[in-house]
Design a protein around this motif. Sequence first.
Motif, short mmCIF file in Angstrom:
data_model
loop_
_atom_site.label_atom_id
_atom_site.label_comp_id
_atom_site.label_asym_id
_atom_site.label_seq_id
_atom_site.Cartn_x
_atom_site.Cartn_y
_atom_site.Cartn_z
N PRO A 182 0.31 -44.91 35.45
CA PRO A 182 0.52 -45.86 34.35
C PRO A 182 -0.67 -45.97 33.39
O PRO A 182 -0.48 -46.06 32.18
CB PRO A 182 0.77 -47.19 35.08
N ALA A 183 -1.89 -45.97 33.90
CA ALA A 183 -3.06 -46.09 33.02
C ALA A 183 -3.17 -44.88 32.09
O ALA A 183 -3.49 -45.02 30.91
CB ALA A 183 -4.34 -46.25 33.84
N ARG A 184 -2.92 -43.69 32.63
CA ARG A 184 -2.98 -42.48 31.81
C ARG A 184 -1.84 -42.48 30.78
O ARG A 184 -2.03 -42.10 29.63
CB ARG A 184 -2.93 -41.23 32.67
N ARG A 185 -0.66 -42.91 31.18
CA ARG A 185 0.48 -42.98 30.25
C ARG A 185 0.14 -43.92 29.09
O ARG A 185 0.40 -43.61 27.93
CB ARG A 185 1.74 -43.46 30.97
N LYS A 186 -0.44 -45.08 29.41
CA LYS A 186 -0.80 -46.04 28.37
C LYS A 186 -1.84 -45.43 27.42
O LYS A 186 -1.71 -45.53 26.20
CB LYS A 186 -1.35 -47.32 28.98
N LYS A 187 -2.84 -44.78 27.97
CA LYS A 187 -3.88 -44.16 27.16
C LYS A 187 -3.29 -43.10 26.23
O LYS A 187 -3.62 -43.05 25.05
CB LYS A 187 -4.94 -43.54 28.06
N LEU A 188 -2.42 -42.25 26.76
CA LEU A 188 -1.82 -41.19 25.95
C LEU A 188 -0.87 -41.74 24.90
O LEU A 188 -0.85 -41.25 23.76
CB LEU A 188 -1.09 -40.18 26.85
N THR A 189 -0.11 -42.76 25.25
CA THR A 189 0.81 -43.37 24.28
C THR A 189 0.01 -43.95 23.11
O THR A 189 0.37 -43.75 21.94
CB THR A 189 1.67 -44.44 24.95
N GLN A 190 -1.08 -44.62 23.40
CA GLN A 190 -1.94 -45.15 22.34
C GLN A 190 -2.56 -44.04 21.52
O GLN A 190 -2.65 -44.13 20.29
CB GLN A 190 -3.02 -46.05 22.93
N LYS A 191 -2.96 -42.96 22.17
CA LYS A 191 -3.56 -41.83 21.47
C LYS A 191 -2.55 -41.17 20.53
O LYS A 191 -2.87 -40.83 19.40
CB LYS A 191 -4.11 -40.81 22.46
N ILE A 192 -1.32 -40.99 21.01
CA ILE A 192 -0.27 -40.41 20.17
C ILE A 192 -0.01 -41.30 18.96
O ILE A 192 0.06 -40.81 17.83
CB ILE A 192 1.03 -40.21 20.99
N ALA A 193 0.11 -42.60 19.18
CA ALA A 193 0.37 -43.53 18.08
C ALA A 193 -0.77 -43.54 17.07
O ALA A 193 -0.55 -43.49 15.85
CB ALA A 193 0.61 -44.94 18.63
N THR A 194 -1.99 -43.58 17.56
CA THR A 194 -3.16 -43.59 16.67
C THR A 194 -3.25 -42.30 15.87
O THR A 194 -3.49 -42.31 14.66
CB THR A 194 -4.44 -43.81 17.49
N HIS A 195 -3.05 -41.19 16.55
CA HIS A 195 -3.11 -39.88 15.91
C HIS A 195 -2.05 -39.77 14.80
O HIS A 195 -2.34 -39.33 13.68
CB HIS A 195 -2.91 -38.80 16.97
N ALA A 196 -0.83 -40.18 15.12
CA ALA A 196 0.25 -40.11 14.13
C ALA A 196 -0.01 -41.04 12.95
O ALA A 196 0.20 -40.65 11.79
CB ALA A 196 1.58 -40.45 14.80
N ALA A 197 -0.46 -42.26 13.22
CA ALA A 197 -0.74 -43.20 12.14
C ALA A 197 -1.87 -42.71 11.24
O ALA A 197 -1.81 -42.81 10.01
CB ALA A 197 -1.07 -44.58 12.72
N ARG A 198 -2.91 -42.13 11.86
CA ARG A 198 -4.03 -41.61 11.08
C ARG A 198 -3.57 -40.47 10.17
O ARG A 198 -3.93 -40.40 8.99
CB ARG A 198 -5.15 -41.14 12.01
N ARG A 199 -2.75 -39.58 10.70
CA ARG A 199 -2.23 -38.47 9.88
C ARG A 199 -1.39 -38.99 8.71
O ARG A 199 -1.48 -38.48 7.60
CB ARG A 199 -1.41 -37.52 10.72
N LEU A 200 -0.56 -39.99 8.97
CA LEU A 200 0.26 -40.56 7.90
C LEU A 200 -0.62 -41.21 6.84
O LEU A 200 -0.39 -41.04 5.64
CB LEU A 200 1.25 -41.57 8.47
N GLN A 201 -1.64 -41.93 7.27
CA GLN A 201 -2.52 -42.59 6.32
C GLN A 201 -3.26 -41.57 5.45
O GLN A 201 -3.37 -41.73 4.24
CB GLN A 201 -3.53 -43.48 7.04
N ILE A 202 -3.73 -40.49 6.05
CA ILE A 202 -4.44 -39.46 5.28
C ILE A 202 -3.48 -38.72 4.35
O ILE A 202 -3.87 -38.32 3.25
CB ILE A 202 -5.19 -38.51 6.24
N LEU A 203 -2.22 -38.59 4.76
CA LEU A 203 -1.22 -37.98 3.89
C LEU A 203 -1.02 -38.83 2.64
O LEU A 203 -0.93 -38.31 1.52
CB LEU A 203 0.10 -37.80 4.65
N ARG A 204 -0.96 -40.15 2.83
CA ARG A 204 -0.79 -41.06 1.69
C ARG A 204 -2.06 -41.20 0.88
O ARG A 204 -2.03 -41.42 -0.33
CB ARG A 204 -0.37 -42.45 2.18
N ASP A 205 -3.22 -41.14 1.55
CA ASP A 205 -4.52 -41.34 0.90
C ASP A 205 -5.50 -40.30 1.43
O ASP A 205 -6.21 -40.56 2.40
CB ASP A 205 -5.02 -42.76 1.19
N PRO A 206 -5.56 -39.13 0.80
CA PRO A 206 -6.43 -38.06 1.30
C PRO A 206 -7.89 -38.43 1.44
O PRO A 206 -8.60 -37.86 2.25
CB PRO A 206 -6.24 -36.95 0.27
N ASP A 207 -8.35 -39.42 0.70
CA ASP A 207 -9.76 -39.85 0.81
C ASP A 207 -10.00 -40.81 1.97
O ASP A 207 -11.15 -41.12 2.27
CB ASP A 207 -10.21 -40.52 -0.49
#
Length: 150
Positions: free
Chosen positions: A120-145
Amino acid sequence: MEPITQILQPGQLLARGAARHLLSHGFVSVEELVPERGLRVDLMALGPKGEIWIVECKSSRADFMSDGKWEGYLPWCDRYFWAVDAAFPTDLLPEGTGLMIADAYDAEILRFGEETQLAPARRKKLTQKIATHAARRLQILRDPDAGRFG
């Protein structure tokens, strides 16, 4: 031919088709995610029940033979798959692992690998990492700077 398929590498095209197929099963995915230092998976997918699958994309025999790190990915997923094209010699792929035949547009799961439940701890860590990674990519797509702010 779509313009995007002209600029992507063969493994990226396989990842695109695999990700599209996984969407049809309710999975969302991110490419080139680092679960821990020294590992970078081609595709990490998060399923509708919180399951985590890793898909490694191999575009040729040489690409597969040069990959010595794949077993290090197993502790980071509930299921592990290879995504290869129709011409790939699938008898090279280890037993107990999943198999998808893919192209740039879709994929088909030919076999499911063994299922192992993440802690469970690893699942939580990976789920947060996936969400953060995806959100960061979306933000950079909208705002390259935006990348220079964090």
